[in-house]
Design a protein around this motif. Structure first.
Motif, PDB file in Angstrom:
ATOM      1  N   CYS A  48       7.288   2.836 -13.140  1.00  0.00           N
ATOM      2  CA  CYS A  48       7.637   3.148 -11.756  1.00  0.00           C
ATOM      3  C   CYS A  48       8.970   2.487 -11.387  1.00  0.00           C
ATOM      4  O   CYS A  48       9.088   1.262 -11.420  1.00  0.00           O
ATOM      5  N   CYS A  54       8.581  -0.056  -8.083  1.00  0.00           N
ATOM      6  CA  CYS A  54       8.032  -1.424  -8.184  1.00  0.00           C
ATOM      7  C   CYS A  54       8.322  -2.047  -9.550  1.00  0.00           C
ATOM      8  O   CYS A  54       7.906  -3.175  -9.822  1.00  0.00           O
ATOM      9  N   CYS A  59       2.926   6.477  -8.501  1.00  0.00           N
ATOM     10  CA  CYS A  59       2.515   5.155  -8.967  1.00  0.00           C
ATOM     11  C   CYS A  59       1.213   4.698  -8.285  1.00  0.00           C
ATOM     12  O   CYS A  59       1.141   4.649  -7.059  1.00  0.00           O
ATOM     13  N   CYS A  65       2.024   1.002  -6.351  1.00  0.00           N
ATOM     14  CA  CYS A  65       2.766   0.878  -5.087  1.00  0.00           C
ATOM     15  C   CYS A  65       2.776   2.186  -4.291  1.00  0.00           C
ATOM     16  O   CYS A  65       3.275   2.223  -3.173  1.00  0.00           O
TER      17      CYS A  65
HETATM   18 ZN   LIG Z   1       5.148   1.511  -8.291  1.00  0.00          ZN
END
Ligand SMILES: [Zn+2]
Lengths: 129, 382
Positions: free
Chosen positions: A32, A35, A46, A49
């Motif tokens: 991701c 994050c 994701c 996050c």
């Molecule tokens: Zn993430």
């Protein structure tokens, strides 16, 4: 346990690129950009996050056994399951290849590999290194 | 807003069968419902709330089959074997909101005779289905990690089965009535390292049901008032790969249910702890605060869970390990034995003296992959 007794994984559009890479022996994980974390199992958005479109990244698939078990009997024979903690972080719920089923310990090093199963489709396993 | 004190359990029934080749699954649900209603002194027409999980099959059909014609509220939440403890929570909430007044919760099935149900899979199917994980090996994954982190031993886990067997010897309906020793457990065949056969619960048929209503109706029925004082539920999954197998969802639900009830673990006189496997009990005892995290092994050793001997009498019906684990779902029987203890209706050999406060907790699904947890505090109101 024989590889032929394992059914191949059902695929969907979200997982198809993973298995296309697997057919060539490449292990992909989702990373991701928002994050900066990898997760397992692969999702487009994701799960950590909830931001952004995650990206496929090639991974060596190496890690450490977090836990394991050896199922002594089953309709397809004995088999071993584990969580392999990848060096990138995620703990992957995975089956060990039959050749390694009886030599597992927490903390041992292992890596993801692929092997054909029923109908010749690739399936993901872990092997000791 | 809280569900503390808003609802009471007034009827219970545990099917006496453990093998039911001559009955249908709907019939078992119906018999359990009828038994619980008769225990409460109520009829099917009084029921306006119905709660069940996947073992009831297609929910609307079961409602129709049993002739439940006055329903104003229903819920078929399925978090595996802990569903029925969650239903207790949901039914109490529905009663508090005035959505229903008399709720029925049923569980039944015939896993030894019906064709095996495929394991339910969601979005993880492509990643997990080919692994062929089943409860014994998945719970074993959590047991191994617990041993590694905290030094928990197979001997300590065995004590959980030993305690259950001490209780089951007094239960005429229990599937396994022989008292076993730690050595018996360790000498039983290894199923999935590190769990032996005797670390695993029985596979039984039959079922159970309970009735929950308002305290006012409970009073009018002249039944012992077994009040729901706190309840909580949670789901714990893999969290995108950050899964930590040292604790279960009961780490959220146990403390939360006790907080709502205004009690602490040392106040609890009797505990029903879902025992799909010995490790399930150990994990929940720690997570609910009966002992420190990692000290569960020492806590359960030397008969500490045996009624009349230990500090925390548990599963005095013999639990899922020895008595009954209908349809591979143990949450129902956990509620039933807690109510028996609070009513003073447990077997005299295992009845906890002056038992007025009980705790119920369960883990449904698979401990080391993803599971639901539900906990409740029940109190006998004089
Ligand atoms: Zn993430």
């Amino acid at each position: 346990m024989s590889y032929d007794l394992i059914s191949p994984p059902p695929l969907n559009p979200e997982s198809q690129p993973f298995w296309d890479a697997a057919a060539k022996g490449t292990f992909l994980i989702r990373h991701c950009p928002a994050c900066d974390q990898a997760h397992w199992y692969p999702r487009t958005i994701c799960p950590l996050c909830h931001q952004a479109d995650t990206e496929w990244r090639e991974s060596p698939g190496t890690g450490t056994i977090y836990t394991w078990t050896h199922m002594r009997k089953s309709p397809r024979g004995p088999f071993a399951l584990a969580y392999l903690e990848l060096d990138e972080g995620p703990r992957v719920y995975v089956q060990f290849r039959p050749e390694d089923s009886e030599n597992l310990e927490i903390g041992k090093r292992a890596r993801i590999m692929f092997h054909p199963v029923k109908d010749g489709a690739p399936m993901m396993f872990a092997e000791l290194i | 807003m809280s569900i503390k004190g808003v609802a009471s359990i007034v009827g219970i029934y545990e099917h006496p069968l453990r093998k039911a080749p001559d009955k249908s699954t709907p019939q078992l649900h119906y018999e359990c419902a009828k038994g619980a209603l008769e225990d409460a002194g109520l009829t099917f027409d009084d029921v306006d709330g119905y709660f069940c999980a996947g073992d009831a099959g297609w929910f609307m059909s079961m409602v129709d089959y049993m002739g439940l014609r006055n329903l104003t509220y229903f819920d078929a939440t399925d978090i595996g074997g802990s569903s029925y403890i969650a239903h207790l929570n949901d039914a109490a909430a529905a009663i508090a909101m005035g959505r229903c007044k008399i709720a029925l919760v049923t569980l039944a099935g015939r896993p030894r005779n019906d064709p095996p149900q495929p394991r339910p899979y969601g979005p993880e199917a492509g990643w997990e289905m080919p692994l062929g994980g089943t409860p014994p090996n998945i719970y074993a994954l959590a047991a191994h990690r617990h041993m590694h982190e905290f030094g928990t031993t197979s001997e300590q886990l065995a004590w959980i089965k030993v305690a259950a067997s001490h209780h089951a010897q007094h239960n005429e309906h229990a599937m396994l009535r022989d008292v076993v020793t730690v050595d018996d457990v360790l000498n039983s065949p290894m199923i999935a390292d590190p769990l032996h056969r005797m670390d695993c619960c029985v596979v039984s048929e039959g079922g159970g049901a309970f009735i929950i209503t308002t305290p006012e109706i409970a009073k009018s029925l002249g039944k012992a008032d077994i009040r729901v004082q706190g309840a909580a539920q949670a789901i714990k999954g893999q969290d995108g790969g950050r899964i930590d197998l040292t604790y279960s969802g009961a780490a959220f639900t146990g403390p939360k249910a006790m907080e709502e009830a205004g009690v602490k673990p040392s106040d609890i006189k009797y505990a029903s702890i879902y025992d799909s496997f010995t490790i399930t009990v150990l994990m929940q005892l720690e997570d609910c605060g009966f002992c420190e995290k990692g000290k569960g092994g020492a806590f359960v050793a030397d008969g500490n869970l045996i009624s009349g001997q230990g500090k925390l009498p548990f599963n005095t019906d013999g639990g899922g390990l020895c008595n009954n684990h209908p349809v591979n779902r143990g949450g129902m029987t956990k509620v039933l034995e807690a109510v028996r203890q609070l009513r003073g209706e447990a077997h005299p050999a295992v009845q906890v003296p002056n038992c007025d406060l009980a705790f119920v907790t369960g883990i449904g699904g698979t401990l080391a992959v993803r599971h639901g947890a539900a906990s409740a505090v029940l109190e006998r109101i004089a």
